[in-house]
Motif scaffolding. Structure first.
Motif, PDB file in Angstrom:
ATOM      1  N   ILE A 150       0.855  -1.189   0.000  1.00  0.00           N
ATOM      2  CA  ILE A 150       0.000   0.000   0.000  1.00  0.00           C
ATOM      3  C   ILE A 150       0.887   1.234   0.000  1.00  0.00           C
ATOM      4  CG2 ILE A 150      -1.742   1.321   1.262  1.00  0.00           C
ATOM      5  CD1 ILE A 150      -2.657  -1.312   2.550  1.00  0.00           C
ATOM      6  N   TRP A 152       0.995   4.693   0.915  1.00  0.00           N
ATOM      7  CA  TRP A 152       0.144   5.481   1.813  1.00  0.00           C
ATOM      8  C   TRP A 152       0.746   6.862   2.060  1.00  0.00           C
ATOM      9  CZ3 TRP A 152      -4.556   5.820   3.371  1.00  0.00           C
ATOM     10  CH2 TRP A 152      -4.893   6.543   4.518  1.00  0.00           C
ATOM     11  N   ALA A 158      -5.621   7.960  -1.481  1.00  0.00           N
ATOM     12  CA  ALA A 158      -5.027   6.743  -0.931  1.00  0.00           C
ATOM     13  C   ALA A 158      -6.022   6.001  -0.037  1.00  0.00           C
ATOM     14  CB  ALA A 158      -3.760   7.082  -0.159  1.00  0.00           C
ATOM     15  N   VAL A 162      -7.425   2.133  -0.499  1.00  0.00           N
ATOM     16  CA  VAL A 162      -7.364   1.087   0.526  1.00  0.00           C
ATOM     17  C   VAL A 162      -8.744   0.504   0.778  1.00  0.00           C
ATOM     18  CG1 VAL A 162      -6.912   0.648   2.968  1.00  0.00           C
ATOM     19  CG2 VAL A 162      -5.296   2.015   1.631  1.00  0.00           C
ATOM     20  N   LEU A 169      -7.431  -7.327   0.411  1.00  0.00           N
ATOM     21  CA  LEU A 169      -6.593  -7.312   1.605  1.00  0.00           C
ATOM     22  C   LEU A 169      -7.009  -8.401   2.594  1.00  0.00           C
ATOM     23  CD1 LEU A 169      -6.442  -3.441   2.206  1.00  0.00           C
ATOM     24  CD2 LEU A 169      -4.613  -4.889   1.312  1.00  0.00           C
ATOM     25  N   ILE A 175       0.695  -7.985   4.037  1.00  0.00           N
ATOM     26  CA  ILE A 175       0.440  -6.592   3.669  1.00  0.00           C
ATOM     27  C   ILE A 175       1.613  -5.752   4.168  1.00  0.00           C
ATOM     28  CG2 ILE A 175      -1.091  -4.593   3.937  1.00  0.00           C
ATOM     29  CD1 ILE A 175      -3.342  -6.605   4.654  1.00  0.00           C
ATOM     30  N   VAL A 177       2.843  -1.636   4.311  1.00  0.00           N
ATOM     31  CA  VAL A 177       2.467  -0.241   4.110  1.00  0.00           C
ATOM     32  C   VAL A 177       3.729   0.576   3.889  1.00  0.00           C
ATOM     33  CG1 VAL A 177       1.343   1.790   5.094  1.00  0.00           C
ATOM     34  CG2 VAL A 177       0.412  -0.503   5.549  1.00  0.00           C
ATOM     35  N   VAL A 234      -1.353  -0.950  -4.150  1.00  0.00           N
ATOM     36  CA  VAL A 234      -2.576  -0.166  -3.978  1.00  0.00           C
ATOM     37  C   VAL A 234      -2.187   1.296  -3.828  1.00  0.00           C
ATOM     38  CG1 VAL A 234      -4.591   0.242  -2.509  1.00  0.00           C
ATOM     39  CG2 VAL A 234      -3.784  -2.103  -2.920  1.00  0.00           C
TER      40      VAL A 234
END
Length: 268
Positions: A150, A152, A158, A162, A169, A175, A177, A234
């Motif tokens: 992700i 972010w 953003a 998400v 997810l 995952i 970030v 993402v």
């Protein structure tokens, strides 16, 4: 049941897109709708005296691909349907996507290279109907989405990305970030968006990497995501004004032009 739409261009190589789409649909038990939009460019319509006849023939050929799609779905063990419509690509896709959970399309470097917010890729991304998941033509992932990165920065774009990625997810094994928000939080008056709390409420665990100023760019974000063997990045699109992003560069433009992994992109 989730519904995914695959934007099919029969004149292009859709192999990587189809491989990814069927694997993702199978992973999530989703219905997969193949969609082809039939249209002529304004230039073609002007020079063709029988433009309407040509469109009718192309639409008939598109509808004739229904059996091909059904056979693909059957072979991959996925429930699906085939749809063909005549009209402007972004308008048809936007309307049809309004009731879908995700739209999958090709991440074409040829289209992304055009430095204009008016190119087809830019217009489709701004349909504001469903999130876009763009698959590079050379993507050779194993299938499905197991590791998600992700990007972010605490922006609305953003956050929407998400939220749109939530179903993916929830079934991901890992995952990470890539956090560029912590550094800039003290210098902004925006309402803080607590991604860590959102993940916790959804019982999702993530690894965090704080981006330094020199790493908060498209190339570094891409390299870090690749370093984690992510199947998907993402991100929110158009962190600045859309025209500035296309003309001056930025994270969005770099990733659209150079990404070697699928991107889930949402515009605010």
């Amino acid at each position: 049941m989730l519904e995914f739409i695959v934007d099919i261009d029969p004149e292009r190589d859709n192999a990587a897109l189809l491989h990814f789409a069927f694997a993702l649909a199978r992973q999530h038990g989703a219905r997969l709708a193949g969609l082809q939009v039939v249209m002529l460019s304004p230039a073609e319509a002007m020079v063709m005296p029988d433009a309407m006849l040509v469109l009718e023939e192309q639409e008939k050929a598109a509808q004739g691909r229904r059996d091909w799609w059904r056979e693909l779905c059957r072979g991959h063990g996925v429930e699906g349907s085939w749809e063909a419509y005549r009209g402007f690509h972004e308008a048809v896709l936007s309307r049809r996507a309004s009731l879908a959970d995700l739209v999958l399309g090709r991440l074409s470097r040829e289209a992304a290279r055009l430095a204009s917010s008016l190119n087809p890729l830019g217009r489709v991304l701004s349909t504001d109907a469903a999130p876009m998941l763009l698959v590079p033509d050379r993507w050779a992932g194993k299938g499905g989405v197991r590791k998600v990165a992700i990007a972010w920065n605490g922006s609305t774009e953003a956050a929407r990305a998400v939220r749109a990625a939530a179903p993916l997810l929830l079934r991901a094994d890992e995952i990470v970030v890539l956090d560029g928000a912590s550094r800039i939080r003290a210098n902004t008056r925006r309402i803080p968006l607590a991604l860590d709390r959102w993940l916790e409420r959804h019982a999702l665990q993530a690894r965090w990497e704080v981006l330094d100023e020199e790493d908060d760019n498209g190339q570094s974000i891409h390299e870090r995501a690749r370093g984690h063997d992510a199947d998907l990045l993402v991100m929110g699109a158009w962190g600045h004004s859309r025209m500035n992003e296309w003309l001056l560069g930025g994270v969005t433009r770099h990733l659209l032009q150079h990404s070697e992994m699928p991107l889930l992109v949402v515009e605010a």
